[in-house]
Write an enzyme that holds these catalytic residues in place. Structure first.
Site, PDB file in Angstrom:
ATOM      1  N   ASP A 115       0.872  -1.172   0.000  1.00 40.94           N
ATOM      2  CA  ASP A 115       0.000   0.000   0.000  1.00 40.94           C
ATOM      3  C   ASP A 115       0.906   1.219   0.000  1.00 40.94           C
ATOM      4  O   ASP A 115       1.852   1.301   0.780  1.00 40.94           O
ATOM      5  CB  ASP A 115      -0.960   0.019   1.188  1.00 40.94           C
ATOM      6  CG  ASP A 115      -2.144   0.929   0.881  1.00 40.94           C
ATOM      7  OD1 ASP A 115      -2.897   0.625  -0.059  1.00 40.94           O
ATOM      8  OD2 ASP A 115      -2.287   1.979   1.546  1.00 40.94           O
ATOM      9  N   TYR A 161       1.837   8.553 -10.088  1.00 35.45           N
ATOM     10  CA  TYR A 161       2.240   9.945  -9.907  1.00 35.45           C
ATOM     11  C   TYR A 161       3.701  10.194 -10.313  1.00 35.45           C
ATOM     12  O   TYR A 161       4.230  11.272 -10.054  1.00 35.45           O
ATOM     13  CB  TYR A 161       2.051  10.353  -8.441  1.00 35.45           C
ATOM     14  CG  TYR A 161       0.607  10.375  -7.977  1.00 35.45           C
ATOM     15  CD1 TYR A 161      -0.198  11.502  -8.176  1.00 35.45           C
ATOM     16  CD2 TYR A 161       0.030   9.272  -7.342  1.00 35.45           C
ATOM     17  CE1 TYR A 161      -1.519  11.532  -7.752  1.00 35.45           C
ATOM     18  CE2 TYR A 161      -1.295   9.283  -6.921  1.00 35.45           C
ATOM     19  CZ  TYR A 161      -2.063  10.425  -7.122  1.00 35.45           C
ATOM     20  OH  TYR A 161      -3.369  10.452  -6.702  1.00 35.45           O
ATOM     21  N   ASP A 162       4.348   9.218 -10.929  1.00 36.40           N
ATOM     22  CA  ASP A 162       5.772   9.381 -11.282  1.00 36.40           C
ATOM     23  C   ASP A 162       6.077  10.662 -12.071  1.00 36.40           C
ATOM     24  O   ASP A 162       7.090  11.307 -11.795  1.00 36.40           O
ATOM     25  CB  ASP A 162       6.284   8.151 -12.047  1.00 36.40           C
ATOM     26  CG  ASP A 162       6.565   6.970 -11.117  1.00 36.40           C
ATOM     27  OD1 ASP A 162       6.592   7.173  -9.886  1.00 36.40           O
ATOM     28  OD2 ASP A 162       6.759   5.847 -11.620  1.00 36.40           O
TER      29      ASP A 162
HETATM   30  P1  ITT Z   1      -3.402  -2.332  -5.392  1.00 28.15           P
HETATM   31  O1  ITT Z   1      -4.216  -1.828  -4.210  1.00 28.15           O
HETATM   32  O2  ITT Z   1      -4.094  -3.417  -6.171  1.00 28.15           O
HETATM   33  O3  ITT Z   1      -2.002  -2.701  -5.005  1.00 28.15           O
HETATM   34  P2  ITT Z   1      -3.536   0.459  -6.257  1.00 28.15           P
HETATM   35  O4  ITT Z   1      -3.054   1.162  -7.493  1.00 28.15           O
HETATM   36  O5  ITT Z   1      -4.978   0.679  -5.865  1.00 28.15           O
HETATM   37  O6  ITT Z   1      -3.231  -1.116  -6.452  1.00 28.15           O
HETATM   38  P3  ITT Z   1      -2.751   1.685  -3.753  1.00 28.15           P
HETATM   39  O7  ITT Z   1      -4.083   1.481  -3.142  1.00 28.15           O
HETATM   40  O8  ITT Z   1      -1.537   1.394  -2.915  1.00 28.15           O
HETATM   41  O9  ITT Z   1      -2.564   0.829  -5.084  1.00 28.15           O
HETATM   42  O10 ITT Z   1      -2.693   3.184  -4.284  1.00 28.15           O
HETATM   43  C1  ITT Z   1      -1.486   3.792  -4.526  1.00 28.15           C
HETATM   44  C2  ITT Z   1      -1.664   5.016  -5.405  1.00 28.15           C
HETATM   45  O11 ITT Z   1      -0.407   5.697  -5.415  1.00 28.15           O
HETATM   46  C3  ITT Z   1      -1.974   4.645  -6.851  1.00 28.15           C
HETATM   47  O12 ITT Z   1      -2.671   5.692  -7.474  1.00 28.15           O
HETATM   48  C4  ITT Z   1      -0.588   4.485  -7.455  1.00 28.15           C
HETATM   49  O13 ITT Z   1      -0.562   4.729  -8.859  1.00 28.15           O
HETATM   50  C5  ITT Z   1       0.219   5.552  -6.688  1.00 28.15           C
HETATM   51  N1  ITT Z   1       1.595   5.073  -6.505  1.00 28.15           N
HETATM   52  C6  ITT Z   1       2.041   4.104  -5.655  1.00 28.15           C
HETATM   53  N2  ITT Z   1       3.348   3.881  -5.844  1.00 28.15           N
HETATM   54  C7  ITT Z   1       3.734   4.699  -6.841  1.00 28.15           C
HETATM   55  C8  ITT Z   1       4.943   4.912  -7.499  1.00 28.15           C
HETATM   56  O14 ITT Z   1       6.029   4.209  -7.220  1.00 28.15           O
HETATM   57  N3  ITT Z   1       4.978   5.847  -8.460  1.00 28.15           N
HETATM   58  C9  ITT Z   1       3.891   6.549  -8.781  1.00 28.15           C
HETATM   59  N4  ITT Z   1       2.690   6.400  -8.228  1.00 28.15           N
HETATM   60  C10 ITT Z   1       2.612   5.478  -7.259  1.00 28.15           C
END
Ligand code: ITT
Length: 208
Positions: free
Chosen positions: A72, A155-156
Site C-alpha cells: 500500500d 504519480y511518477d
Molecule cells: P493495489 O491496491 O491493487 O495494489 P492500487 O493502485 O490501488 O493497487 P494503492 O491502493 O496502494 O494501489 O494506491 C497507490 C496510489 O499511489 C496509486 O494511485 C498508485 O498509482 C500511486 N503510486 C504508488 N506507488 C507509486 C509509485 O512508485 N509511483 C507513482 N505512483 C505510485
C-alpha cells in the site's frame, strides 16, 4: 529451488513489474493475482498505509490459502495537509486515470510555493491464518510544476527527486528502484529475506 509460492496481492501493473524485478534472484516463486480467477475486491478504507497493506495481504492469503505480499503506497503532500495520502488511488474519483490524478494534483498545487512531498510504501507479507511482517520505505521529493517523463506509473511524472534532478518518470527502472519508497521497503525485506523464509515456513507449518 524449493517451490515456495508467494502471491503478489496487487492489481497495479506498475507495482507488479517493480516488485518482480526487486525480488528477482530470491528463492520464491512469484505468482500473480491474475492466475487465480476472480477474487472478491478488498476495501481499502484503513486510515494508514500499514492497515491497508495488512488487509490486502491477509485477505488474499486467506482466500487463496497461500502466503501473500501486498503493497500500500501513496503520495503525501505537505502543503495539502498530507493529501492524497492513503487516498492516492481514489484522489480523482472512481474510474479516473493516472493522468486525471496528476492533473488534479497539479491544479491543487497551483501557486503553492511549498512543493515538499514524500512517497511512502508499506509492504505486508501475510499467511492465511493472519500474522504478517511489515516493511516500510519513504522517499522525499517535491511536486513538479508540470508532468515530465514517460516511464513508471501513477504519480511518477509529477514527483521530482532533487538529488538526481529528475522526476521518477524520467528515471530508468533501475534508477527509480535504487531510491524509491518501494525500493527502500523492498531493500529491508531483502536484507531480512532469510529470516522471512524461516518465519513463513514456521507460520505455514502451524496452519491447519
Ligand atoms: P493495489 O491496491 O491493487 O495494489 P492500487 O493502485 O490501488 O493497487 P494503492 O491502493 O496502494 O494501489 O494506491 C497507490 C496510489 O499511489 C496509486 O494511485 C498508485 O498509482 C500511486 N503510486 C504508488 N506507488 C507509486 C509509485 O512508485 N509511483 C507513482 N505512483 C505510485
Amino acid at each position: 529451488m524449493v517451490d515456495r509460492p508467494l502471491v503478489l496481492a496487487t492489481r497495479n501493473r506498475g507495482k507488479v513489474e517493480e516488485i518482480k524485478s526487486l525480488l528477482s534472484g530470491f528463492d520464491v516463486v512469484i505468482r500473480g493475482l491474475t492466475e487465480f480467477g476472480t477474487i472478491p475486491p478488498i476495501e481499502e478504507d484503513g486510515e494508514t498505509f500499514e492497515e491497508n497493506a495488512y488487509r490486502k495481504a491477509h485477505l488474499t492469503a486467506k482466500v487463496l490459502g497461500l502466503p501473500a505480499l501486498a503493497d500500500d503506497s501513496g503520495l503525501v503532500v505537505e502543503a495539502l495537509n498530507g493529501m492524497p495520502g492513503v487516498h492516492s488511488a481514489r484522489y480523482a474519483g472512481p474510474g479516473a486515470t493516472d493522468r486525471d490524478r496528476n492533473l488534479k494534483l497539479l491544479k491543487a498545487m497551483e501557486r503553492i510555493e511549498n512543493r515538499k512531498a514524500l512517497f511512502e510504501c508499506v509492504i505486508a507479507i501475510a499467511v492465511p491464518k493472519g500474522p504478517a511482517l511489515i516493511f516500510d520505505g519513504v522517499c522525499e521529493g517535491e511536486i513538479a510544476l508540470e508532468m515530465r517523463g514517460e516511464n513508471g506509473f501513477g504519480y511518477d511524472p509529477v514527483f521530482y527527486y532533487p538529488p538526481l534532478k529528475k522526476t521518477f518518470a524520467e528515471m530508468t527502472p533501475e534508477e527509480k528502484n535504487r531510491v524509491s519508497h518501494r525500493g527502500r521497503a523492498m531493500a529491508q525485506l531483502k536484507a531480512d529475506f532469510e529470516k522471512v523464509l524461516v518465519w513463513l515456513e514456521h507460520r505455514l507449518s502451524e496452519e491447519p
